[in-house]
Design an enzyme around this catalytic site. Structure first.
Site, PDB file in Angstrom:
ATOM      1  N   ASP A 227       2.337  -1.715  10.108  1.00 13.32           N
ATOM      2  CA  ASP A 227       2.810  -0.343   9.726  1.00 13.32           C
ATOM      3  C   ASP A 227       1.925   0.541   9.837  1.00 13.32           C
ATOM      4  O   ASP A 227       0.769   0.866   8.846  1.00 13.32           O
ATOM      5  CB  ASP A 227       3.318  -0.562   8.267  1.00 13.32           C
ATOM      6  N   GLU A 229      -0.389   4.508   9.937  1.00 11.65           N
ATOM      7  CA  GLU A 229      -0.122   5.679   9.273  1.00 11.65           C
ATOM      8  C   GLU A 229      -0.717   6.815  10.124  1.00 11.65           C
ATOM      9  O   GLU A 229      -1.703   6.487  10.758  1.00 11.65           O
ATOM     10  CB  GLU A 229      -1.139   5.691   7.940  1.00 11.65           C
ATOM     11  N   ASP A 327       7.068   3.217  14.565  1.00 13.08           N
ATOM     12  CA  ASP A 327       5.605   2.791  14.634  1.00 13.08           C
ATOM     13  C   ASP A 327       5.292   2.514  16.092  1.00 13.08           C
ATOM     14  O   ASP A 327       4.014   2.904  16.566  1.00 13.08           O
ATOM     15  CB  ASP A 327       5.316   1.430  13.851  1.00 13.08           C
ATOM     16  N   HIS A 384       3.088   4.103   1.112  1.00 12.49           N
ATOM     17  CA  HIS A 384       2.408   4.967   2.562  1.00 12.49           C
ATOM     18  C   HIS A 384       1.229   4.419   2.717  1.00 12.49           C
ATOM     19  O   HIS A 384       0.637   5.315   3.424  1.00 12.49           O
ATOM     20  CB  HIS A 384       2.818   6.401   2.123  1.00 12.49           C
ATOM     21  N   ASP A 389       2.229  -1.334   2.919  1.00 15.02           N
ATOM     22  CA  ASP A 389       3.455  -1.309   3.629  1.00 15.02           C
ATOM     23  C   ASP A 389       3.575  -2.464   4.277  1.00 15.02           C
ATOM     24  O   ASP A 389       4.731  -3.246   4.322  1.00 15.02           O
ATOM     25  CB  ASP A 389       3.897  -0.173   4.376  1.00 15.02           C
TER      26      ASP A 389
END
Length: 416
Positions: A227, A229, A327, A384, A389
């Site tokens: 996941d 960012e 992603d 987040h 996550d």
């Protein structure tokens, strides 16, 4: 004698003159065919109207194209509003009736065109029907070759399982929780989740008693839950370039149902090196964290080295798992373009956990928090934040496997 000859000549001249005078008188007198009855206030007959209009028709020396256009104009008709009578256009003089007949060659030509079009239509429909039948047979072959289709459902145990599933559907949530607690199973989750969990347990036990296989196929030894960012603004423009600032991996063993290890690294953005205030508050990633981090190509190389140390791709099979398609299909794809590196081959297909969740529990597609709530789990960590996550997604994947879900590829990279 001479006098007699003069008398005869004079008589001949007189006879010829009389004959000429009689002939001239006969030609100058009106013929009976042209004598008309006096006008009594009635309109002329149809025949006389046709006769007068025929004298207005173009001479026979007109070209065929002109005669054809006259025929076309003459054929135009309109229906009256109040009755079914047909009127001719008064500005187009009618032609003789024999000229109004349609040529047989024209009829044959029109029929030939219609027959040709109908033949083409029939051929096209035949091809489409053939292609449809081939596709249907191919689908049947695929369905029949799947493991579910190869099962023999004639065993009486399947009827017993169906009846028991019906009774489970009629149970309340409290009844489901009490039954699951008595069986030593997880009693957390929504009613739909509890029903699916109890059905899976009963089916597994019944098949085991009947001596039938109860194993769910395990396609991969490990799941690499990712996941990422990325940089963002509160309102992202259409041409905004998202760059990965955190790349986490949670290694999940699908056989032992344990999280064995994790990998987490920050990435230094290049296109937008300065993080927005909104991005820092959302991800809890500060500017100092990314300033001292490596660029994405270096981070990806470290992650792949870590994966090789775990034996992924050599000793053990593995698959990438995420909770959505962004992603891999957006952030990683865009980052590889920005960094001018090749997109990883192992990430071109992945397991979308939210799809597996919706298919297993018969729900709509849910976000991360909603999936956790549905199975009775609370979010752990900072929302987040990439590594947190990924850990929570891995927890959902573990529960899905326990409840009988099959982890397999269900999404792939779309063409750029």
């Amino acid at each position: 004698m001479i006098v007699l000859e003069y008398v005869l000549i004079l008589g001949s001249v007189i006879v010829v003159s009389c004959f000429i005078l009689i002939s001239f008188a006969m030609n100058s007198s009106p013929s009976t065919a042209e004598v008309q009855a006096p006008d009594k206030g009635h309109s002329p007959s149809r025949r006389n109207r046709r006769g007068r209009k025929l004298r207005q028709t173009p001479p026979s020396s007109s070209t065929p194209q002109q005669r054809q256009s006259a025929n076309v104009r003459h054929r135009r008709t309109r229906l009256a509003d109040n009755d079914d009578t047909v009127e001719m256009h008064i500005d187009d003089p009618p032609l003789p009736e024999e000229n109004m007949d349609i040529d047989d060659d024209d009829v044959d030509c029109e029929c030939g065109v219609q027959n040709t079009m109908s033949n083409k239509t029939r051929i096209k429909e035949g091809r489409e029907n053939k292609r449809r039948k081939e596709n249907e047979s191919l689908l049947v072959t695929k369905k029949d070759s799947s493991p579910a289709r190869l099962k023999d459902f004639s065993h009486p145990i399947y009827k017993e399982m169906s009846l028991r599933n019906g009774s489970v559907n009629r149970m309340t949530k409290i009844d489901l929780q009490n039954t699951l607690q008595e069986l030593g199973l997880n009693r957390l989750g929504s009613a739909d989740v509890l029903k699916r969990r109890l059905k899976h347990h009963y089916s597994k036990e019944s098949l085991k008693v009947a001596g039938l296989s109860t194993d769910v196929p395990i396609r991969f030894d490990y799941l690499c839950v990712i996941d990422v960012e990325a940089t963002c603004l509160e309102i992202n423009p259409v041409d905004y370039v998202h760059e990965i600032i955190e790349f986490p991996i949670v290694l999940l063993n699908t056989k032992t149902l344990q999280i064995e290890d994790t990998f987490d690294a920050f990435c230094k953005p290049v296109v937008n090196p300065q993080l927005s205030k909104f991005c820092s508050q959302l991800t809890n990633i500060s500017q100092k964290m990314v300033d001292k981090a490596d660029t994405f190509p270096v981070v990806l190389e470290k992650a792949e080295r870590w994966m090789k140390q775990k034996g992924l791709g050599s000793k053990h099979s593995f698959a990438i798992a995420t909770d959505c398609s962004l992603d891999m299909d957006l952030y990683l794809k865009l980052q590889c373009l920005v960094s001018e590196i090749t997109y990883p081959q192992y990430a071109k297909e992945w397991v979308n956990i939210s799809k597996v969740f919706a298919n297993l529990y018969k729900t709509k597609r849910l976000p991360l928090r909603a999936m956790l709530d549905s199975i009775g789990l609370a979010f752990i960590g900072q929302p987040h934040r990439g590594i947190d996550d990924a850990r929570n997604i891995a927890r959902i994947a573990l529960q899905l496997i326990e409840d009988g879900a099959e982890m397999k590829y269900n999404e792939k990279l779309t063409p750029t």
